[in-house]
Design a protein around this motif. Structure first.
Motif, PDB file in Angstrom:
ATOM      1  N   TYR A  42       0.835  -1.206   0.000  1.00  0.00           N
ATOM      2  CA  TYR A  42       0.000   0.000   0.000  1.00  0.00           C
ATOM      3  C   TYR A  42       0.874   1.262   0.000  1.00  0.00           C
ATOM      4  O   TYR A  42       0.612   2.192  -0.750  1.00  0.00           O
ATOM      5  CB  TYR A  42      -0.954   0.021   1.196  1.00  0.00           C
ATOM      6  CG  TYR A  42      -1.578   1.377   1.385  1.00  0.00           C
ATOM      7  CD1 TYR A  42      -2.535   1.844   0.496  1.00  0.00           C
ATOM      8  CD2 TYR A  42      -1.176   2.213   2.421  1.00  0.00           C
ATOM      9  CE1 TYR A  42      -3.079   3.112   0.640  1.00  0.00           C
ATOM     10  CE2 TYR A  42      -1.715   3.476   2.568  1.00  0.00           C
ATOM     11  CZ  TYR A  42      -2.667   3.920   1.674  1.00  0.00           C
ATOM     12  OH  TYR A  42      -3.191   5.176   1.817  1.00  0.00           O
ATOM     13  N   SER A  43       1.910   1.286   0.818  1.00  0.00           N
ATOM     14  CA  SER A  43       2.793   2.455   0.879  1.00  0.00           C
ATOM     15  C   SER A  43       3.447   2.719  -0.469  1.00  0.00           C
ATOM     16  O   SER A  43       3.540   3.865  -0.917  1.00  0.00           O
ATOM     17  CB  SER A  43       3.876   2.261   1.943  1.00  0.00           C
ATOM     18  OG  SER A  43       3.299   2.236   3.220  1.00  0.00           O
ATOM     19  N   GLN A  48       3.261   6.278  -5.675  1.00  0.00           N
ATOM     20  CA  GLN A  48       3.231   6.480  -7.123  1.00  0.00           C
ATOM     21  C   GLN A  48       2.456   7.756  -7.422  1.00  0.00           C
ATOM     22  O   GLN A  48       1.340   7.939  -6.935  1.00  0.00           O
ATOM     23  CB  GLN A  48       2.596   5.289  -7.827  1.00  0.00           C
ATOM     24  CG  GLN A  48       3.418   4.030  -7.724  1.00  0.00           C
ATOM     25  CD  GLN A  48       2.742   2.843  -8.377  1.00  0.00           C
ATOM     26  OE1 GLN A  48       1.671   2.955  -8.945  1.00  0.00           O
ATOM     27  NE2 GLN A  48       3.373   1.689  -8.268  1.00  0.00           N
ATOM     28  N   ARG A  49       3.049   8.610  -8.196  1.00  0.00           N
ATOM     29  CA  ARG A  49       2.499   9.953  -8.429  1.00  0.00           C
ATOM     30  C   ARG A  49       1.046   9.925  -8.893  1.00  0.00           C
ATOM     31  O   ARG A  49       0.208  10.659  -8.374  1.00  0.00           O
ATOM     32  CB  ARG A  49       3.361  10.680  -9.445  1.00  0.00           C
ATOM     33  CG  ARG A  49       2.932  12.091  -9.672  1.00  0.00           C
ATOM     34  CD  ARG A  49       3.844  12.774 -10.650  1.00  0.00           C
ATOM     35  NE  ARG A  49       3.478  14.172 -10.748  1.00  0.00           N
ATOM     36  CZ  ARG A  49       4.217  15.078 -11.305  1.00  0.00           C
ATOM     37  NH1 ARG A  49       5.375  14.750 -11.812  1.00  0.00           N
ATOM     38  NH2 ARG A  49       3.821  16.316 -11.369  1.00  0.00           N
ATOM     39  N   ALA A  52      -1.219   9.003  -6.019  1.00  0.00           N
ATOM     40  CA  ALA A  52      -1.244  10.063  -5.012  1.00  0.00           C
ATOM     41  C   ALA A  52      -2.110  11.227  -5.472  1.00  0.00           C
ATOM     42  O   ALA A  52      -2.892  11.786  -4.685  1.00  0.00           O
ATOM     43  CB  ALA A  52       0.171  10.539  -4.722  1.00  0.00           C
ATOM     44  N   GLU A  53      -2.011  11.574  -6.753  1.00  0.00           N
ATOM     45  CA  GLU A  53      -2.810  12.682  -7.282  1.00  0.00           C
ATOM     46  C   GLU A  53      -4.303  12.341  -7.296  1.00  0.00           C
ATOM     47  O   GLU A  53      -5.135  13.158  -6.902  1.00  0.00           O
ATOM     48  CB  GLU A  53      -2.339  13.042  -8.693  1.00  0.00           C
ATOM     49  CG  GLU A  53      -0.972  13.712  -8.703  1.00  0.00           C
ATOM     50  CD  GLU A  53      -0.408  13.900 -10.100  1.00  0.00           C
ATOM     51  OE1 GLU A  53      -0.997  13.376 -11.075  1.00  0.00           O
ATOM     52  OE2 GLU A  53       0.640  14.561 -10.205  1.00  0.00           O
ATOM     53  N   LYS A  54      -4.638  11.132  -7.733  1.00  0.00           N
ATOM     54  CA  LYS A  54      -6.047  10.721  -7.746  1.00  0.00           C
ATOM     55  C   LYS A  54      -6.610  10.687  -6.331  1.00  0.00           C
ATOM     56  O   LYS A  54      -7.725  11.140  -6.089  1.00  0.00           O
ATOM     57  CB  LYS A  54      -6.192   9.329  -8.385  1.00  0.00           C
ATOM     58  CG  LYS A  54      -5.964   9.293  -9.862  1.00  0.00           C
ATOM     59  CD  LYS A  54      -6.081   7.863 -10.355  1.00  0.00           C
ATOM     60  CE  LYS A  54      -5.670   7.732 -11.799  1.00  0.00           C
ATOM     61  NZ  LYS A  54      -5.666   6.323 -12.239  1.00  0.00           N
TER      62      LYS A  54
END
Length: 62
Positions: A42-43, A48-49, A52-54
Motif C-alpha cells: 500500500y505504501s 506512485q504519483r 497520489a494525485e487521484k
C-alpha cells in the motif's frame, strides 16, 4: 475501486497502511501482480504519483 476504499478509510480517520490494506483485501482487491495487499505494498502504491494525485483529488473533494 481501490481509490474509493482508500479515500473512504482516510475520511473515517484511518490513514494507516495496515488498516487500509485489510479493507482492500476484505473487498476482494488484489495487486496487479495478483497478491494480497499489505502495508508495504500500500505504501509503495500510495507513493506512485498518479495514485497520489487521484487520491488527493478524491479526499480533498469532500
Amino acid at each position: 475501486m481501490v481509490i474509493k476504499i482508500v479515500a473512504d478509510t482516510i475520511r473515517e480517520g484511518f490513514d494507516n497502511g495496515r488498516i487500509i490494506s485489510e479493507r482492500l483485501n476484505e473487498a476482494g482487491y488484489q495487486t496487479k501482480a495478483g497478491k494480497a495487499w499489505d502495508k508495504d505494498i500500500y505504501s509503495a502504491w500510495k507513493r506512485q504519483r498518479q495514485n497520489a494525485e487521484k487520491l488527493a483529488a478524491v479526499v480533498d473533494s469532500n
